[in-house]
Structures are given as structure tokens and as C-alpha cells.
Write an enzyme that holds these catalytic residues in place. Structure first.
Site, mmCIF file in Angstrom:
data_model
loop_
_atom_site.group_PDB
_atom_site.id
_atom_site.type_symbol
_atom_site.label_atom_id
_atom_site.label_comp_id
_atom_site.label_asym_id
_atom_site.label_seq_id
_atom_site.Cartn_x
_atom_site.Cartn_y
_atom_site.Cartn_z
ATOM 1 N N PHE A 1 0.812 -1.224 0.000
ATOM 2 C CA PHE A 1 0.000 0.000 0.000
ATOM 3 C C PHE A 1 0.839 1.263 0.000
ATOM 4 C CE2 PHE A 1 1.044 -0.160 4.440
ATOM 5 C CZ PHE A 1 0.863 1.112 4.953
ATOM 6 N N LYS A 2 2.079 1.147 0.407
ATOM 7 C CA LYS A 2 2.919 2.335 0.519
ATOM 8 C C LYS A 2 3.323 2.897 -0.835
ATOM 9 C CE LYS A 2 4.165 1.153 5.173
ATOM 10 N NZ LYS A 2 5.168 0.934 6.211
ATOM 11 N N ASP A 3 2.991 2.180 -1.914
ATOM 12 C CA ASP A 3 3.216 2.739 -3.250
ATOM 13 C C ASP A 3 2.397 4.019 -3.452
ATOM 14 O OD1 ASP A 3 5.062 0.917 -4.407
ATOM 15 O OD2 ASP A 3 3.464 -0.543 -4.659
ATOM 16 N N THR B 1 7.868 0.094 3.536
ATOM 17 C CA THR B 1 8.145 1.481 3.159
ATOM 18 C C THR B 1 9.391 1.573 2.281
ATOM 19 O OG1 THR B 1 7.079 2.462 5.093
ATOM 20 C CG2 THR B 1 8.770 3.772 4.020
#
Length: 435
Positions: free
Chosen positions: A106-108, A139
Site C-alpha cells: 500500500f505504501k506505493d 516502506t
């Protein structure tokens, strides 16, 4: 968009300054002076819009005129060029998959948006921008791939030695170019402390132009609101009127973004923060005492945070009103054994292979539903692709995972990383000598 420090509300800085400074000098975190409301008509018709259109509307509402609309639209379309689908596993329970970007996490969303914002603002500056980031797992890879080749930037990633998965380590140590990695003989909290100390060191800041790519940076938080709105847009055509989001939580930036989306007008019934045994926030919500402890290593390594930085932002969003916060947020904590059981039950009941973080979110969603039955959609967030955690998934199950594009090419790449002890002077010397 004007911002202040959570430690000093009289401080006023621009969005550009907040992005580049990352952390105020008083060691607070930047927050918007005002939280603008999205047009109710937009929310009413949100199912008509794509993820990119929703992201642009949310970003432009928050940023105002800080970035011209045409430039902002280009940034959003370039950064958010992958999907975030909601998939129902039962009539009332769905998963929001956030691992369809290049680093499978999700950190994209945050890393790609932030890198392009920094690149945009850096066009007129001659001095190289040094981006420092601490990672407990995902991350690092997202930041590495988000900034790879971005002109005018250099990234230094600190990660705890032996505490990230093989795929995670490969994603952050095999890039070269403008990406550097340092394995620290300590915990994520140690890595985060080194980064924060670097920002407060006057000599270092006189030599280097430092900024952060951790979720302490406001440019990471903003794009994480996008997928909450997009999830609601996908639920609305299916007749969903109320939704409870359950978020696997470590540094509390992800759920902080969800609560920011709620404050901007997103219709949400409740949020659930699901944690591993690093349970500082669940203990606070239960006892009223905020007592951080040293982080403990678990299967869900990206959540191994003993002192979550973004908790102060969440408290700030609610003006320190703990009663109001508790009305909107519940929290549950789970052991590694419970996590393994959750992964197995998800597979048995829904034929869904989940990473440990996702399993914890599912467990949290189930715990809340058992205590609060009702007619609402329970959406838990899947924050990473299971292929990133071969050591946490049974071999016969792992063999069934369909690898995302690019995953196989990581194997065999050369690891490029420096090793350091938890020693700020050594870290400072490295940054200066490798300038």
C-alpha cells in the site's frame, strides 16, 4: 494549504516547506490548519469517478492552489497508475487490496505521489535533495521504486538487520542509481530515531538538504486518503450505506489517513486499528495511558512499531478529545499464533491467501463484528502481497500464490547495502563522507 506543528499551532508553513522540511524543528508533525470538506455532491455521485479522478479531487481540495491543477492532475495520473479493488469474501465482509503497485504494498500510494511532488518542487532548485527513510519492511521498497531515477533526489533507506523479509530486502537493496540502503543492527524504532536525530542536527542540515519519506511527511499521508474514498465509490453501487474499515496498524499513518478522509466528509461508521503485540495504542484506548514500549519482532514485521509516530496526528485530528476518538476508533491486538490461525481460516473459509498484516486486519474486523453486529460492510485492508512473506506462509500454500509481474526478477540481484550499528555519529559520518 497552510500547515502547523502539532507542538505549536501558531507555526505556519506552506505545503512545499512542509514537504521538504518533513519534520518541524520542535519535533512535532505537520497538520493542515483547516481540513476542507469535499463537495457533498461529489460524495453523492462518487461511484461515477475513477480512482485517478477521485485522487485528483481529494488532492486539489486539500492543496488548493499550491500546485496548478493541470500539474497536479499529471502528478496524480502518473503516481496512481494501478488499481485498488474491493473484493467481497462474504455478503458483509470485503477486502480492499492495496498491493497492486510496483512494490506490492500500500505504501506505493504515498511513495509515488510524494516522489513526484518533490520532483515537481525541486525543478527550480540546484541543491540535491537527500531523502532519509526508516523502514520496518514495506516502506523501503515503495520509496526505492517511487524515487528510482527521479532527478535531483538521493534516497538513503535504513532498515533493521534480519527483521525484514527476503523480498522486502531485495526491493530496497538492489536498485543502485540514486537509492542507497543501510542495514542497522537494531530495531525499526532505532532506525526511526536515527532519521529523526539527523533532522535535528544543525551541522548535518547545513551540509545536506534533508527531507523524509516516512509517513511523518505530510506528502505521504495525503495520497493514502485516496483509496478510502475509492473503496466507498466501489461499495456504493452495491447498496452499501455504512462501512467499517479495519486497518493493520504499525506507525498509524494508514489509519490516520482514513480518519483524515472521514474528517473531509467520507461517510464511515467506524475504524478499527488491528495491531500485533506491539500494542501501545490498544493499551492507551483501554487504560487512557500512553506508554510506548520497545518494539517486538513479529511475523507482521511492517507493524513492529513500539512508539507510532502518527498517533499524535490522530489525537490532533480529534482536538485531544479522547471520548470522541474512542467513539470513532476501536483497537485489537493479536499474537503471532493468532495471526497464523487467521491466515489459515481465511484460506479455509474464503480461499484467500493473505500476508500476516492482512490476516491481522481480518481478525480485527471479525472481532469488531462479533462485538458490534449490524447491517454494514466490514472492509479490511490488505496492505501487502503475500509473495513478500515466504517465511510466514506454509510452503504448500505459498506455491499456490500467483506472483505479480516483476517478482521473479528480484531473485539473483546483487545486494547493495552498508552496515551500521545504532550510532548516530557513525550515521552522520556516512552521510557527510558519501555526499
Amino acid at each position: 494549504m497552510k500547515l502547523y506543528s502539532t507542538n505549536n499551532k501558531t507555526l505556519e508553513v506552506s505545503f512545499k516547506d512542509a514537504v521538504f522540511n518533513s519534520l518541524p524543528a520542535d519535533k512535532g508533525l505537520y497538520m493542515p490548519e483547516e481540513i476542507p470538506q469535499l463537495d457533498p455532491l461529489f460524495i453523492k455521485n462518487i461511484q461515477q469517478y475513477s480512482l485517478q479522478e477521485i485522487a485528483f479531487e481529494v488532492a486539489s481540495t486539500l492543496l488548493g492552489n499550491d500546485i496548478p491543477k493541470d500539474d497536479l492532475k499529471q502528478i496524480v495520473n502518473d503516481a496512481i497508475n494501478f488499481d485498488a479493488p474491493v473484493k467481497f469474501l462474504t455478503d458483509s465482509t470485503a477486502v480492499l487490496e492495496l498491493f497492486h503497485g510496483p512494490s506490492y504494498a500500500f505504501k506505493d500510494f504515498g511513495a509515488r505521489f510524494m516522489s513526484r511532488v518533490m520532483g515537481y518542487f525541486s525543478k527550480t532548485d540546484d541543491k540535491l535533495l537527500d531523502v532519509l527513510v526508516a523502514t520496518s519492511g514495506d516502506t523501503g521498497g515503495a520509496v526505492a521504486l517511487g524515487f528510482l531515477g527521479v532527478e535531483g533526489t538521493r534516497v538513503t533507506i535504513l532498515y533493521p538487520k534480519g527483521k525484514v523479509s527476503e523480498v522486502q530486502e531485495l526491493q530496497l537493496t538492489t536498485n543502485g542509481q540514486n537509492i542507497r540502503a543501510i542495514e542497522v543492527e537494531g530495531t525499526f524504532d532505532d532506525c526511526q530515531a536515527l532519521v529523526k536525530q539527523a533532522f535535528s542536527d544543525a551541522e548535518l542540515n547545513a551540509i545536506l538538504r534533508l527531507t523524509s519519506a516516512n509517513s511523518i511527511n505530510i506528502a505521504r499521508l495525503i495520497p493514502q486518503t485516496f483509496y478510502y474514498f475509492y473503496a466507498y465509490a466501489q461499495l456504493k453501487p452495491q447498496g452499501v450505506n455504512e462501512v467499517v474499515f479495519t486497518v493493520p496498524s504499525g506507525n498509524f499513518g494508514n489509519i490516520g489517513a482514513g480518519l483524515l478522509a472521514y474528517k473531509m466528509g467520507l461517510p464511515v461508521k467506524h475504524f478499527v486499528a488491528a495491531t500485533n503485540v506491539n500494542d501501545t495504542v490498544p493499551r492507551f484506548l483501554s487504560s487512557g495511558k500512553y506508554e510506548p514500549l520497545p518494539s517486538v519482532q513479529t511475523l507482521s514485521n511492517a507493524m513492529d512499531v513500539g512508539n507510532p509516530s502518527n498517533w499524535v496526528r490522530i489525537q490532533d485530528l480529534f482536538g485531544g478529545n479522547v471520548a470522541e476518538l474512542k467513539n470513532m476508533l476501536s483497537s485489537y491486538t493479536f499474537t503471532d499464533e493468532e495471526t497464523k490461525e487467521g491466515m489459515q481460516k481465511l484460506l479455509e473459509e474464503s480461499n484467500y491467501i493473505a500476508c500476516p498484516h492482512t490476516a491481522i486486519a481480518w481478525l480485527g474486523a471479525r472481532a469488531y463484528a462479533n462485538e458490534h453486529p449490524g447491517q454494514y460492510a466490514s472492509v479490511f485492508l490488505s496492505t501487502a502481497h503475500p509473495c513478500k512473506f515466504p517465511d510466514a506462509i506454509a510452503a504448500d500454500v505459498f506455491e499456490k500464490i500467483v506472483l505479480p509481474v516483476g517478482a521473479e526478477t528480484l531473485q539473483g540481484k546483487e545486494k547493495l547495502a552498508e552496515s551500521l550499528k545504532v550510532d548516530f555519529e557513525a550515521f552522520k559520518k556516512y552521510l557527510i563522507n558519501h555526499n
